[in-house]
Design a protein around this motif. Structure first.
Motif, PDB file in Angstrom:
ATOM      1  N   ALA A 208      39.759  42.366  47.406  1.00 20.64           N
ATOM      2  CA  ALA A 208      39.515  41.784  46.345  1.00 20.64           C
ATOM      3  C   ALA A 208      39.445  40.261  46.412  1.00 20.64           C
TER       4      ALA A 208
ATOM      5  N   ILE B 198      36.795  49.999  42.236  1.00 17.75           N
ATOM      6  CA  ILE B 198      37.737  51.116  42.595  1.00 17.75           C
ATOM      7  C   ILE B 198      37.404  52.598  42.804  1.00 17.75           C
TER       8      ILE B 198
ATOM      9  N   ALA C  63      45.675  49.188  41.680  1.00 19.98           N
ATOM     10  CA  ALA C  63      44.629  48.583  40.622  1.00 19.98           C
ATOM     11  C   ALA C  63      45.155  47.512  39.619  1.00 19.98           C
TER      12      ALA C  63
ATOM     13  N   ALA D 127      43.200  43.943  39.818  1.00 19.20           N
ATOM     14  CA  ALA D 127      42.613  43.614  38.713  1.00 19.20           C
ATOM     15  C   ALA D 127      43.116  42.073  38.340  1.00 19.20           C
TER      16      ALA D 127
ATOM     17  N   VAL E  75      36.218  45.435  36.870  1.00 20.68           N
ATOM     18  CA  VAL E  75      36.526  46.592  37.880  1.00 20.68           C
ATOM     19  C   VAL E  75      35.450  47.872  37.692  1.00 20.68           C
TER      20      VAL E  75
ATOM     21  N   CYS F  14      43.059  46.901  34.026  1.00 19.44           N
ATOM     22  CA  CYS F  14      41.653  45.821  33.491  1.00 19.44           C
ATOM     23  C   CYS F  14      42.404  45.330  32.278  1.00 19.44           C
TER      24      CYS F  14
END
Length: 267
Positions: A110, A153, A162, A166, A174, A209
């Motif tokens: 990321a 993802i 995750a 995020a 995402v 998220c």
């Protein structure tokens, strides 16, 4: 002497919509054809993403497609073929106002996507706004305030991380790849998204998220996906619309072939 006229700063409508808590509905272009892209962009949706990962065109340069979508009010995005700074930089320089970066499986992945999307001091994007100046402008700070970095993802490893993905500053959303995620979970890419394991993985992504205050995105029906926590939903693509139109045309052909020239059904 005339007073100076303030020039409005460019605005990324999609980023504004997502950051205000709204839900964005968009389309995808897989053919890479400029006329098709223009037709989609003129339809009035919130965004249009050009797919370089699974497309049949526009892999080398998305300039003509992005030019066709310009000034339509629809935010142009590019799903790049890989998490590569050269591909990300070229897409943004061509006029995309954001990128969708596939196969992000860790915080480091990321961070690389964020760095490639932003100018210094936030990132490492090279400054060369030959065409991108027509969209979000040429001022690095202003562009950083408006450009979108959406990471995908789509593997079990990505789901496991995750939360950390995020939480990376500069990740604005995402996007879930449901087919690849299903395959990663040992499921069918077509039927797998209905499996409870897949649904559980999606819940993990949406929760991450939500915690980070960013949007989750997916392809599907906005009524169904919004209820699952998604605030960015791609409702269709040029290829999907073409297939649907062909199916309808075949149905009309088959209906015609069951009747004679007087409209009487034949058996």
């Amino acid at each position: 002497m005339s007073p100076a006229v303030a020039v409005p700063r460019p605005v990324n409508r999609l980023r504004g919509l997502l950051e205000s808590g709204g839900t964005a509905i968009g389309l995808a272009c897989h053919t890479g054809d400029p006329h098709v892209a223009e037709t989609l962009a003129m339809a009035g949706f919130d965004y249009l993403y050009l797919d370089q990962q699974h497309s049949v065109g526009a892999l080398a340069s998305p300039v003509e497609v992005l030019r066709a979508a310009a000034r339509t009010g629809t935010t142009p995005l590019v799903r790049v073929a890989a998490n590569d700074p050269v591909l990300i930089g070229r897409a943004l320089d061509a006029g995309a106002e954001g990128v969708i970066v596939p196969t992000v499986e860790s915080a480091d992945d990321a961070r690389r996507a964020v760095a490639a999307t932003h100018y210094a001091p936030m990132g490492t994007r090279s400054w060369g706004p030959t065409r991108s100046a027509f969209g979000l402008g040429s001022d690095p700070a202003a562009v950083n305030d408006q450009v979108l970095c959406l990471v995908m993802i789509e593997t079990a490893e990505g789901v496991a991380r995750a939360q950390e993905i995020a939480a990376i500053p500069g990740v604005h959303g995402v996007y879930v790849g449901p087919g690849d995620l299903a395959v990663s979970l040992g499921l069918s890419p077509t039927d797998g998204p209905r499996d409870e394991r897949h649904r559980t993985a999606v819940k993990v992504i949406c929760a991450a998220c939500d915690t980070a205050g960013i949007a989750a995105g997916i392809t599907g029906d906005p009524r169904t996906e919004a209820a699952r926590g998604f605030r960015m939903v791609t409702v269709g693509s040029d290829i999907a619309f073409l297939k649907a139109g062909l199916a309808e045309a075949r149905a009309r052909r088959d209906a015609f072939r069951t009747t004679d020239d007087k409209g009487v059904a034949t058996t």
